[in-house]
Design a protein around this motif. Sequence first.
Motif, PDB file in Angstrom:
ATOM      1  N   GLY A  97       3.648 -28.087 -31.071  1.00  0.00           N
ATOM      2  CA  GLY A  97       3.714 -28.974 -29.910  1.00  0.00           C
ATOM      3  C   GLY A  97       4.518 -28.395 -28.776  1.00  0.00           C
ATOM      4  N   PHE A  98       4.679 -27.075 -28.756  1.00  0.00           N
ATOM      5  CA  PHE A  98       5.481 -26.416 -27.721  1.00  0.00           C
ATOM      6  C   PHE A  98       4.594 -25.996 -26.553  1.00  0.00           C
ATOM      7  CE2 PHE A  98       7.388 -25.508 -31.851  1.00  0.00           C
ATOM      8  CZ  PHE A  98       8.688 -25.971 -31.663  1.00  0.00           C
ATOM      9  N   ALA A  99       5.104 -26.171 -25.355  1.00  0.00           N
ATOM     10  CA  ALA A  99       4.397 -25.696 -24.165  1.00  0.00           C
ATOM     11  C   ALA A  99       4.783 -24.260 -23.827  1.00  0.00           C
ATOM     12  CB  ALA A  99       4.708 -26.595 -22.971  1.00  0.00           C
ATOM     13  N   THR A 100       5.871 -23.762 -24.422  1.00  0.00           N
ATOM     14  CA  THR A 100       6.510 -22.536 -23.951  1.00  0.00           C
ATOM     15  C   THR A 100       6.016 -21.254 -24.606  1.00  0.00           C
ATOM     16  OG1 THR A 100       8.273 -23.058 -25.521  1.00  0.00           O
ATOM     17  CG2 THR A 100       8.639 -23.637 -23.209  1.00  0.00           C
ATOM     18  N   ASN A 101       5.394 -21.317 -25.757  1.00  0.00           N
ATOM     19  CA  ASN A 101       4.976 -20.099 -26.459  1.00  0.00           C
ATOM     20  C   ASN A 101       3.509 -19.784 -26.189  1.00  0.00           C
ATOM     21  OD1 ASN A 101       4.191 -22.415 -27.874  1.00  0.00           O
ATOM     22  ND2 ASN A 101       4.017 -21.320 -29.808  1.00  0.00           N
ATOM     23  N   LYS A 102       3.045 -20.138 -24.996  1.00  0.00           N
ATOM     24  CA  LYS A 102       1.622 -20.011 -24.676  1.00  0.00           C
ATOM     25  C   LYS A 102       1.433 -19.459 -23.260  1.00  0.00           C
ATOM     26  CE  LYS A 102       0.570 -24.027 -27.572  1.00  0.00           C
ATOM     27  NZ  LYS A 102       1.962 -24.225 -28.032  1.00  0.00           N
ATOM     28  N   GLY A 108       9.444 -38.204 -16.542  1.00  0.00           N
ATOM     29  CA  GLY A 108      10.325 -39.315 -16.905  1.00  0.00           C
ATOM     30  C   GLY A 108      10.422 -39.574 -18.397  1.00  0.00           C
ATOM     31  N   VAL A 109       9.939 -38.653 -19.214  1.00  0.00           N
ATOM     32  CA  VAL A 109      10.058 -38.822 -20.676  1.00  0.00           C
ATOM     33  C   VAL A 109      10.604 -37.536 -21.271  1.00  0.00           C
ATOM     34  CG1 VAL A 109       8.126 -40.432 -20.785  1.00  0.00           C
ATOM     35  CG2 VAL A 109       7.724 -37.999 -21.188  1.00  0.00           C
ATOM     36  N   ARG A 110      11.218 -37.658 -22.435  1.00  0.00           N
ATOM     37  CA  ARG A 110      11.638 -36.489 -23.192  1.00  0.00           C
ATOM     38  C   ARG A 110      10.506 -36.085 -24.137  1.00  0.00           C
ATOM     39  NH1 ARG A 110      17.175 -37.717 -26.029  1.00  0.00           N
ATOM     40  NH2 ARG A 110      16.925 -35.534 -26.662  1.00  0.00           N
ATOM     41  N   TYR A 111      10.597 -34.872 -24.635  1.00  0.00           N
ATOM     42  CA  TYR A 111       9.552 -34.310 -25.499  1.00  0.00           C
ATOM     43  C   TYR A 111       8.189 -34.372 -24.816  1.00  0.00           C
ATOM     44  CZ  TYR A 111      13.241 -34.516 -28.942  1.00  0.00           C
ATOM     45  OH  TYR A 111      14.436 -34.341 -29.599  1.00  0.00           O
ATOM     46  N   GLU A 112       8.240 -34.061 -23.506  1.00  0.00           N
ATOM     47  CA  GLU A 112       7.000 -34.064 -22.738  1.00  0.00           C
ATOM     48  C   GLU A 112       6.039 -32.972 -23.221  1.00  0.00           C
ATOM     49  OE1 GLU A 112       9.778 -31.142 -21.009  1.00  0.00           O
ATOM     50  OE2 GLU A 112       9.986 -33.240 -21.585  1.00  0.00           O
ATOM     51  N   ASP A 113       6.583 -31.947 -23.904  1.00  0.00           N
ATOM     52  CA  ASP A 113       5.717 -30.910 -24.474  1.00  0.00           C
ATOM     53  C   ASP A 113       4.674 -31.513 -25.403  1.00  0.00           C
ATOM     54  OD1 ASP A 113       7.658 -29.264 -23.298  1.00  0.00           O
ATOM     55  OD2 ASP A 113       7.473 -27.757 -24.874  1.00  0.00           O
ATOM     56  N   HIS A 114       5.096 -32.488 -26.226  1.00  0.00           N
ATOM     57  CA  HIS A 114       4.191 -33.068 -27.211  1.00  0.00           C
ATOM     58  C   HIS A 114       2.987 -33.733 -26.540  1.00  0.00           C
ATOM     59  CE1 HIS A 114       7.866 -33.507 -30.136  1.00  0.00           C
ATOM     60  NE2 HIS A 114       7.697 -32.282 -29.695  1.00  0.00           N
ATOM     61  N   VAL A 115       3.242 -34.407 -25.442  1.00  0.00           N
ATOM     62  CA  VAL A 115       2.171 -35.105 -24.732  1.00  0.00           C
ATOM     63  C   VAL A 115       1.280 -34.090 -24.022  1.00  0.00           C
ATOM     64  CG1 VAL A 115       1.656 -36.970 -23.128  1.00  0.00           C
ATOM     65  CG2 VAL A 115       3.826 -36.981 -24.388  1.00  0.00           C
ATOM     66  N   PHE A 116       1.915 -33.104 -23.383  1.00  0.00           N
ATOM     67  CA  PHE A 116       1.173 -32.078 -22.651  1.00  0.00           C
ATOM     68  C   PHE A 116       0.261 -31.290 -23.586  1.00  0.00           C
ATOM     69  CE2 PHE A 116       1.053 -27.601 -21.206  1.00  0.00           C
ATOM     70  CZ  PHE A 116       0.419 -27.773 -19.976  1.00  0.00           C
ATOM     71  N   THR A 117       0.799 -30.832 -24.721  1.00  0.00           N
ATOM     72  CA  THR A 117      -0.017 -30.024 -25.624  1.00  0.00           C
ATOM     73  C   THR A 117      -1.143 -30.837 -26.253  1.00  0.00           C
ATOM     74  OG1 THR A 117       1.606 -30.387 -27.405  1.00  0.00           O
ATOM     75  CG2 THR A 117       1.786 -28.337 -26.151  1.00  0.00           C
ATOM     76  N   ALA A 127       7.098 -40.224 -27.295  1.00  0.00           N
ATOM     77  CA  ALA A 127       6.214 -39.077 -27.065  1.00  0.00           C
ATOM     78  C   ALA A 127       5.034 -39.102 -28.031  1.00  0.00           C
ATOM     79  CB  ALA A 127       6.999 -37.772 -27.216  1.00  0.00           C
ATOM     80  N   ALA A 128       5.281 -39.487 -29.282  1.00  0.00           N
ATOM     81  CA  ALA A 128       4.187 -39.574 -30.253  1.00  0.00           C
ATOM     82  C   ALA A 128       3.166 -40.623 -29.836  1.00  0.00           C
ATOM     83  CB  ALA A 128       4.748 -39.904 -31.641  1.00  0.00           C
ATOM     84  N   GLN A 129       3.634 -41.762 -29.354  1.00  0.00           N
ATOM     85  CA  GLN A 129       2.710 -42.813 -28.911  1.00  0.00           C
ATOM     86  C   GLN A 129       1.888 -42.347 -27.714  1.00  0.00           C
ATOM     87  OE1 GLN A 129       5.760 -45.788 -28.328  1.00  0.00           O
ATOM     88  NE2 GLN A 129       5.213 -46.879 -30.226  1.00  0.00           N
ATOM     89  N   LEU A 130       2.538 -41.656 -26.765  1.00  0.00           N
ATOM     90  CA  LEU A 130       1.817 -41.152 -25.599  1.00  0.00           C
ATOM     91  C   LEU A 130       0.808 -40.080 -26.007  1.00  0.00           C
ATOM     92  CD1 LEU A 130       4.773 -40.909 -23.054  1.00  0.00           C
ATOM     93  CD2 LEU A 130       2.851 -42.518 -22.959  1.00  0.00           C
ATOM     94  N   GLY A 131       1.186 -39.215 -26.966  1.00  0.00           N
ATOM     95  CA  GLY A 131       0.262 -38.204 -27.443  1.00  0.00           C
ATOM     96  C   GLY A 131      -0.966 -38.816 -28.103  1.00  0.00           C
TER      97      GLY A 131
END
Length: 891
Positions: A168-173, A190-199, A240-244
Amino acid sequence: MQPDVSVVLVTCDDPAGLRRAIDSVLGQSLRDLELIVVDDASAGDTPRVVARFDDPRVRYLRRQAPGDGQGASRNSGADAARAPYVMFLDGGDELPRHACKSLLEEIERTDAEFVAGQLSRVLTATGPARGDRRARGAARTQRYRPALYGPRRVVEGIRAEPGFFLDGFATNKLYRADFLREHALRFEEGVRYEDHVFTAAVYCAARRFAVVPWVVYLWRGLPGTASGDEIDDVRARVRAAQLGDAVLRERGHADLVGARQDRFLRQDLRVHLERLPGRPAVRVKEFAAVTRPYLDELEPGVADRADPLVRVCCHLIRTGRPEDLVVAARSLTGPKAAPRHALRVDGRTYWGTRADPAMDITALRLGELPFSAARIRHEVTEVSCAGTVVSLTVRTYDPFAVLRRWKTRAELVVKGLRVPLEPARQSDGSYLTRVELDLARVRPGRGRRDPRVSYVRADGHRTSDRLLVDPATAPLTCAVAGHEVTVGPVGDAAVLAVTWRPAPRRVSRLRAAASGADLKLWAYRWLVRVVPRRRDLALFESENGAAYTGNPRYVYEEIRGRGMPVRVWWSVRGDASGFPADVPLVPRMSWRHVWIMARAAYWVDSHGFPEGFPKPKGTRYLQTWHGQALKTVGFDSPALRGDLPGPRERWRASVARWDALVSPGAEFERVFVPSNEYAGTVLRFGSPRCDVLVNGDPSAEARVREALEIPADRRILLYAPTYREGAIGASVRADLDALGEALADEWVVVLRPHPAERFRVPERVRHFVRAAGSYPEVNDLILASDALLSDYSSIICDYACTGRPILLYADDYDAYARVERGLNYDLREIGPGPVLATTEELVAALRDLPAVAAEHAGRYADFVALFCAEETGKAAPRVVDAFFHGTGPRP
């Protein structure tokens, strides 16, 4: 000019980390890139730090309004990117030197929308502050789920590999910029763990993505959150899990919501479950209250796929049992404690005292373990200290009736001291023990030791477990023999530990240097000039002092059996338990070892005596080596084939010390001798270590079965893979879980990893797999086994002396042969058995082993003729005659 790659670096008030991150980008082997530093409204001197980098590739953006989270800063950086490819970097983290170049080449080669690579966490030891150069030397790295990134491949959409939601990382890509823009892929603000939603959105949009196994990102993230922020962190993960989940449903991937939720249970939830034993009761209840609503929303079957103990924890959360939750959470980390109670009904095992399907832990196989691996739970209920005596009250739970099935004696073991115990059976089935531990009787030293309660059977087998203690227990401290000794809880699971720290004292510089390697080398060089050699003295060593095995062992036993007038010392490094009691030992690189090296007329070893120590005049050195040259060796191996002169010259000097080389045959000489530029005597008599394999040893099987607790009705598969660089356990390629499910009723796997491998057999397969890395003699394992499973290890050449079936499991064949170590032979063409790449193939081969062996009988015979022609069972006496009596052939 347009750059090839834009790296978006987000930072806020971390000058040292920012400098490190910028250095890593500007030092990339891909020079045509731009670095966009996005300052997330920092209050420090970030602008001045960036300004010090006088490089036109650096662009600086400053956000004036904090509070939108890192997602808003990343979006700003992505909007400003000019390159066709974009990568994200967090302040303080680093990119390995070739990250951008290798990812760019891969994405262009594969035509993927993005390429993902291995992320590795940098774990810095306690010491200098972050950013201090001295801290880097103390750092080590830990790869994140390495199995996810291998092998190198192209994935045709997330449905092909939904397990990739774990990444769920945005950074290793590295992403195609037009791909991000076309699909409006932006970070949630405005949320934490935005990587999870983005990925989650990236995976939905990608037609195909590439995966590479090498490290492309070094993550220096903090190991955890402070306890005061922990509940907020849980809320952020749940949000973040709910948004994902919502992203998947909105983008037409509702069928994959369950797969993404798997990630929440395996990663996000587990991170906090493991910390629960050390948290106050009120925190545990808050944690349950925050996570319960999301757990109630899980798709059908998600909880069933989770680790059995995570599933138990989820059920305890949902049913409002916080006290039991803490008990169960202690089984997830640290010693992975056994449950207090377990129930076995109709072949199923349940956590607790009821046969509740939600509490089924059968898959852990805890009730099927051999005695030496059996699990018992010990909880310290009282602890006190008077002088040097620590008093403990221990309650023991025996959930799998181990103590009722076996007659045992009990003892508390700490650092060599064994204190007899007298557990008293209680009405609830537990045992209560009171014990006094006098720390003055423990051998002083430094560092931590975890006391263990051991139960020992009459046959000498023992099962041991650490002691759990209340995390709130205040540490006890006492002074013992010039040391400060602390007794108290450590780790998330709160195990009882005893830690020794030497009392401060002044040490002269001369004394501090007395044990240094440079001083010993100086003394050695002086000694060899002034003291004569002793013609009756020999120094033997196998595996750099780690074992009593291999060719040196069998040469030594031939000498001893003849009663030859040679006094032999064996070099030992670390644990000496595998050496016979009557073998004289000397600690490797001790002063005594240096003295014997200087005086001995004979050196005999299987790897190499310490580099830089010249062979004394008058000493003869027998190099027995430790296997055939199936893999690249010497100057053809990756470590030495480069242009760096230092390692090559050191190895050349080491080889120049050899006076004679044991050779198993002509094929070995054809490859090994030129690869190492060896010009001395070759003793082509076969391998002394293989004599017993040719001649047999009827007692070997009984020794192995007794030592490893292998039932008489199980066949033995010896699994001996060779070493791989990279993550711990990378050498063990076969799926032990799947093999156990298919074959546990007929086979036991005896796992003999390479000595450099630190793989620990998972508890859930110990009913089927026996760890044999510390078993003292591999030849016993060979003779006891019914078949060998290996890959590129030269053990297959030794094993071929037995004529028994050999299977090769090599799912990474092309990568190993062409990219990693490299092979001198194509084992798919000449191997003595099939080269298998899947668990299904392996299971099928073992179920029809006679037919498989018959199919490969011709190749097996050719293999024996090539590698084992000189193995006549008489190598040891012929080598001793040649080397110690001078009757051997010259080159």
